[in-house]
Design an enzyme around this catalytic site. Structure first.
Site, PDB file in Angstrom:
ATOM      1  N   HIS D  18       0.834  -1.206   0.000  1.00  0.00           N
ATOM      2  CA  HIS D  18       0.000   0.000   0.000  1.00  0.00           C
ATOM      3  C   HIS D  18       0.870   1.257   0.000  1.00  0.00           C
ATOM      4  O   HIS D  18       0.586   2.226  -0.708  1.00  0.00           O
ATOM      5  CB  HIS D  18      -0.898   0.036   1.238  1.00  0.00           C
ATOM      6  CG  HIS D  18      -1.877  -1.086   1.354  1.00  0.00           C
ATOM      7  ND1 HIS D  18      -1.954  -1.890   2.477  1.00  0.00           N
ATOM      8  CD2 HIS D  18      -2.818  -1.545   0.501  1.00  0.00           C
ATOM      9  CE1 HIS D  18      -2.923  -2.782   2.315  1.00  0.00           C
ATOM     10  NE2 HIS D  18      -3.454  -2.604   1.114  1.00  0.00           N
ATOM     11  N   LYS D  42     -15.978  -8.887   6.069  1.00  0.00           N
ATOM     12  CA  LYS D  42     -15.379  -9.682   7.141  1.00  0.00           C
ATOM     13  C   LYS D  42     -15.021  -8.779   8.323  1.00  0.00           C
ATOM     14  O   LYS D  42     -14.706  -7.608   8.130  1.00  0.00           O
ATOM     15  CB  LYS D  42     -14.099 -10.351   6.615  1.00  0.00           C
ATOM     16  CG  LYS D  42     -14.378 -11.367   5.523  1.00  0.00           C
ATOM     17  CD  LYS D  42     -13.178 -11.588   4.648  1.00  0.00           C
ATOM     18  CE  LYS D  42     -13.242 -10.697   3.414  1.00  0.00           C
ATOM     19  NZ  LYS D  42     -12.037 -10.666   2.605  1.00  0.00           N
ATOM     20  N   ARG D  92      -2.738  -6.277  -9.229  1.00  0.00           N
ATOM     21  CA  ARG D  92      -1.716  -7.288  -9.108  1.00  0.00           C
ATOM     22  C   ARG D  92      -2.004  -8.468 -10.006  1.00  0.00           C
ATOM     23  O   ARG D  92      -1.114  -9.048 -10.579  1.00  0.00           O
ATOM     24  CB  ARG D  92      -1.643  -7.784  -7.665  1.00  0.00           C
ATOM     25  CG  ARG D  92      -0.471  -7.200  -6.929  1.00  0.00           C
ATOM     26  CD  ARG D  92      -0.366  -7.823  -5.590  1.00  0.00           C
ATOM     27  NE  ARG D  92      -1.713  -7.990  -5.016  1.00  0.00           N
ATOM     28  CZ  ARG D  92      -1.996  -7.800  -3.745  1.00  0.00           C
ATOM     29  NH1 ARG D  92      -1.044  -7.428  -2.926  1.00  0.00           N
ATOM     30  NH2 ARG D  92      -3.201  -7.985  -3.285  1.00  0.00           N
ATOM     31  N   SER D 129      -2.699  -7.795   2.939  1.00  0.00           N
ATOM     32  CA  SER D 129      -2.993  -7.735   4.377  1.00  0.00           C
ATOM     33  C   SER D 129      -3.370  -9.104   4.910  1.00  0.00           C
ATOM     34  O   SER D 129      -2.938  -9.497   5.999  1.00  0.00           O
ATOM     35  CB  SER D 129      -4.133  -6.746   4.645  1.00  0.00           C
ATOM     36  OG  SER D 129      -3.743  -5.444   4.295  1.00  0.00           O
TER      37      SER D 129
END
Lengths: 165, 165, 165, 165, 165, 165
Positions: D18, D42, D92, D129
């Site tokens: 990030h 979540k 990505r 993450s």
């Protein structure tokens, strides 16, 4: 400091998809250099001078857009010359994405230059120069895929090629 | 029984990406045959003998690595000849993956041979022989992408080609 | 009203994968026109007449299947002529998918024609005309990939080409 | 007129990936608003206030970067409030790409806002993450994946969770 | 020195697809440790002890295959314990590929461990534990997708669950 | 014999994207059964009866379209009951494609049933039930994404949920 970006391609010929991307990139760039690649792997239908003239016709006289020929040098060297540190690319498909990704990494390896990818307008996703050339070759309608000046030039070029054979 | 594997390609020229894969495959193979494909769809820049010599230069004299020419026969027949039942392939991108997948299935259909795919080192993902040739052609720096002997050969070859024109 | 569909391709030559798709599409079409594209970007191994004859040999004399040449016109114009509003395509891989997607959208833009995609039989996923030609060229076995008449024609054609050189 | 952009996410916690993207986007934006999404599908490991504090710690006191909470509103409405017309996203993988593409189109449908995609630094491509949280949970080393302050907070949080059980 | 490899998963339950990959990996590994992950994000249908027993039943008593529980530790730490430096993964689809790619890079970052990917047998490509569980739940036939002992255990487990409700 | 096809989904709620696909499939099917899946992994916003009513409202009273509940049985068994041998699926993205591909193969394994994939209208590609629900939840405009009756029901349902909290 003004932000200069480059949008490079073959533009054989420029389509409404390219025009859409040029317009969108001007929402965050101060100046955009459209780099028309003179030589490509395949022989283009239009000469590089014709392709540059058609880009100019389609873009109109927006002072923020500059049309240049890219010839005999790496894109990163061209970028240094015109003072740009940003490359603009359109992303339509996954296969585009992977090649573009690799090029973005190689360019970043060669020079301090960033590539940003944009999503073209939905109604231009199926337009590519090669498909447009093929549709025109078989007499299909291309008027809503191209700027009027470009459509006229494409029809004339195809008639000329047919006459030569 | 020792495990013999094959790593086949055009190697026009061998890059640090190929070298990385060769080193990684030696962590689980006892012997690796690097198969340099003599003919490819496109005319290579280096002759097959030059390409084999450059592979040897880059790999050094590791007794576990054998460099051979692959010419006029199916890869599965070549594998039978050298006693290999394992093919090594590098996987960089999704588009690689699909073609490789299809070839792995066809090879398995033709002979009892397995294909295993490896992930190249991250800092070699943007290196391919074709991009390296293009960078060198326009005077870009390729010294960190190639073994010193290969970089020197590439520069010499490009100068030679330029002189011929 | 009967449902007419088109299955277009180069068929150089027709494989068991193509035959499988033809059979599957007849579960929901009343009539299928197999359109053999006369000209393609690459020079085909078989002439368009040979390719049409091999399609007929492989399909047999099913009255629901019609084999035609597609030449010098857009697929959508051909479809109008034969009264078809449905195109059948096989989808094997993601990369197929994206190009096919773009063509489906362009065809829909040009004419009121729908494209439907089908999944080929699993045991034909690794069969493509180009891989089959390459296997045959190096003496590999193609008998379980092609109809017997097509396999014989391919072997004869390759022997003929070899004799010419 | 200054160019304001938004970089939105859950940042649970912010990683070096990030941070890399924030630094890159500042090469063409004058101001960047990092929008920390308060609620996600979540349950996050860190509270939204903790996640904002960690973003601030990792970014340092760059006056061009502003950290804000995104809660109970659409991203396009948030963008209007902060005067941004540009969204920054990292790309990505192909699977990222497709979801991002769909969101970019929906956001453009809802408001005059453009999304640009950037390629993260190669040595951060495998950092997310969720993977970082999992590595830390089992005692793996995360010091080179996170800013020191973030790494310390993650270890403390995991020790705290373990003590609670 | 013998080559030890790990094949890790949830195996809820083991399918013929998993069995196929185990057999293929033994063509180049001397010993294979099947690592049954005790905890996963979703609650498994079978307990970890049941899943290990079913793997053993399906694999039979091949002395080269060892079945172990993976619990409370990173896969790279488990690998160090069992003396393995090779991870085996099956690749079926592009989406698999990307996640697997990221994990392979993270594992390589954490420890000197290589991941190799293999192509499963074509007739197992549509078999996954989750699809098999769903087919069995609605009374579909799973006998050709699973080892007989596993199929029996799955039917018994589903009957048991139904009785509980 | 008339051609019956099935279009199955959760339809929580039906969008203009679904309506587009229903219309397109009627160009080659005589009858279409819209199968509303009663139970899904995630708790739906609307009950299955509400979802069926909204499908009926959006489709209107076309005698060729039949709306049914799919509950407690495999799709292939449901298909046998309604006399269908064709499944219709929309394909938007590569990730859709792979899961759909696997399901098509499994369904074909279980019963003599074919799956055909169609390309949705371009201006519906960014519409999915889940994105529409999220836009509506935060007060965004959904009137051009849904049939008027569905848009009204969605707003009412969200207001009702908000009141309950």
């Amino acid at each position: 400091m003004s932000k200069v970006a480059i949008y490079a391609g073959t533009f054989d010929p420029i389509t409404r998809g390219h025009q859409d991307l040029i317009a969108r990139s001007l929402t965050f760039c101060d100046r955009l250099v459209v780099a028309v690649a003179a030589n490509s792997a395949k022989t283009p239908l239009f000469s590089s001078d014709e392709r540059m003239a058609l880009v100019r016709a389609a873009v109109g006289d927006d002072p923020r857009v500059d049309v240049r020929k890219l010839e005999g040098q790496l894109l990163v060297d061209f970028a240094r010359e015109v003072g740009a540190r940003l490359l603009i690319r359109g992303l339509r498909a996954v296969s585009d994405f992977e090649y573009e990704f690799q090029m973005a990494l190689m360019n970043r390896h060669l020079a301090p230059i960033e590539t940003v990818f944009m999503v073209p307008s939905l109604d231009t996703t199926y337009i590519s120069s090669s498909i447009v050339r093929e549709v025109a070759r078989y007499g299909g309608e291309v008027d809503d895929l191209l700027h009027p000046a470009v459509a006229a030039a494409l029809k004339a070029k195809i008639a000329e090629r047919r006459a030569e054979r």
